[in-house]
Design an enzyme around this catalytic site. Structure first.
Site, mmCIF file in Angstrom:
data_model
loop_
_atom_site.group_PDB
_atom_site.id
_atom_site.type_symbol
_atom_site.label_atom_id
_atom_site.label_comp_id
_atom_site.label_asym_id
_atom_site.label_seq_id
_atom_site.Cartn_x
_atom_site.Cartn_y
_atom_site.Cartn_z
ATOM 1 N N ARG A 271 15.717 20.983 -12.699
ATOM 2 C CA ARG A 271 14.667 21.949 -13.502
ATOM 3 C C ARG A 271 14.993 23.279 -12.481
ATOM 4 N NH1 ARG A 271 9.398 20.683 -11.380
ATOM 5 N NH2 ARG A 271 9.672 22.636 -10.307
ATOM 6 N N HIS A 275 7.628 24.404 -12.668
ATOM 7 C CA HIS A 275 7.369 23.130 -13.367
ATOM 8 C C HIS A 275 6.649 23.724 -14.910
ATOM 9 C CE1 HIS A 275 5.339 19.330 -14.619
ATOM 10 N NE2 HIS A 275 4.159 19.923 -14.894
ATOM 11 N N TYR A 284 7.425 24.679 -2.989
ATOM 12 C CA TYR A 284 7.853 23.359 -2.353
ATOM 13 C C TYR A 284 9.498 22.973 -2.636
ATOM 14 C CZ TYR A 284 7.406 22.817 -7.656
ATOM 15 O OH TYR A 284 7.606 23.128 -8.944
#
Length: 377
Positions: A271, A275, A284
């Site tokens: 990805r 998100h 992160y």
């Protein structure tokens, strides 16, 4: 690279080893778009299909970019980008017949668009409509599922029902790596295996369940290995290799349609964006990791391969890009128009016969709207 085909013939009684996926993810193109000496026995897609796949991937990426921009303009409440996962998305749509069913997640708008749905309709849910935005039965595409894995038992159940009716329908259910940590995922696999439901479970392993890396979810050799315990044919594939993605999914759908039972396919992808637009991925993951995956861009990979094979030239690329820009402009114009709303829709489709509580709530909203209208006058 030694690759074996693990999809087994269930007319025999196979050993567990025959359910195992390949030791390494199936790959036909390296990250630079150069063919590799793969020994996988999956038939390669025809040149015409690969050119069409490229076209759909270009259109899908531009659609994804435009949808992302619409969130910044306030036209969408949120949008989960699938940038970098176009090979998975388009292969999922292209491997299915019009009579088959697709069960998407919230991140699979590109796959839905590739099935021919109106882009404005399929963005209805993310724009705040009270329904999914399109007729699921008419397009044989289930509503986009936001809770993780809850659509998978539904997919298995529909596949089983279609088989009982004597139809050759195949169901393809999409999910992410995070969904494999949910109970619904395992229940769906077990049900599908026991009843030999013709369903293909495509796990888009993009490395993160929001911010939780795969290493904190599973220590299995691959997520595809999870099918072995349920007696399900399994495979793992380079999810950024469009040729491999389409080849493996074509074979998986054919396997399920032939009555051999369900299949789980794990696509190793990434990805690229956060998100959703509400997420800060830099908290992160390191930017160097993203750069590594940008070098494995599935769209560039396929374009390089098609150009080298004299299946694509500058004029064709420009024509497809112009088509994608026209589609994006049309989407932008239509989405920037005010959407008609009817407050009664909040209550109209909850129950066939409205309950006293629902009628009371509808009356309360009507009274508040009337009072507001009176104040404006």
């Amino acid at each position: 690279m030694e690759v074996q085909v693990p999809l087994v013939d269930r007319t025999d009684t196979p050993t567990y080893r025959e359910y195992l996926p390949a030791d390494q993810a199936v790959q036909y193109l390296d990250p630079a778009g150069e063919p590799v000496a793969a020994t996988a026995r999956y038939p390669r897609p025809t040149p015409d299909r690969l050119v069409e796949m490229y076209r759909k991937m270009v259109l899908g990426r531009r659609f994804d970019q435009q949808a992302t921009a619409l969130t910044k303009q306030g036209r969408l409440a949120t949008y989960p980008s699938s940038r970098g996962q176009e090979a998975c998305q388009i292969a999922a749509a292209m491997c299915l017949a019009p009579t088959d069913w697709l069960f998407p997640t919230y991140r699979d708008t590109v796959a839905i668009a590739a099935r021919g749905l109106d882009p404005v309709d399929l963005l209805g849910l993310l724009a705040g409509d009270w329904h999914c935005g399109y007729d699921a039965a008419a397009y044989r595409t289930a509503p986009q599922c936001t809770p993780l894995a809850t659509q998978l038992p539904h997919a298995a159940g529909l596949a089983h029902a279609e088989r009982r009716r004597g139809r050759d329908t195949v169901v393809l259910a999409l999910c992410g790596d995070g969904a494999t940590s949910e109970g619904d995922f395992h229940e769906a696999l077990n049900f599908a295996a026991v009843f030999r439901a013709p369903v293909v479970f495509l796990v888009q392993n993009n490395g993160f369940a929001i911010s939780v890396p795969l290493a904190r979810q599973s220590v299995a050799p691959s997520l595809a290995h999870k099918g072995v315990g349920y007696g399900i044919g399994s495979e793992q594939v380079d999810g950024n290799d469009p040729v491999a993605m389409l080849a493996v999914l074509d074979a998986a759908v054919e396997y399920a349609r032939a009555g051999r039972g369900p299949v789980i396919v794990e696509a190793h992808t990434y990805r690229i964006d956060a998100h959703t637009n509400a997420d800060d991925a830099s908290r992160y993951r390191d930017s160097s990791e993203v750069q590594t995956w940008l070098a494995r861009d599935p769209l560039a990979r396929l374009e390089t391969y098609l150009r080298a094979a004299d299946l694509l030239d500058d004029s064709a690329v420009e024509r497809i890009r112009a088509e994608s820009e026209t589609a994006a402009a049309t989407l932008r114009e239509r989405m920037n128009a005010d959407r008609p709303t009817d407050p009664d829709d909040l209550f109209r489709h909850v129950y066939a016969t409205a309950t006293p509580q629902l009628r009371e709530q509808a009356a309360q909203v009507a009274a508040e709207l009337a009072a507001e209208s009176e104040e404006i006058r």
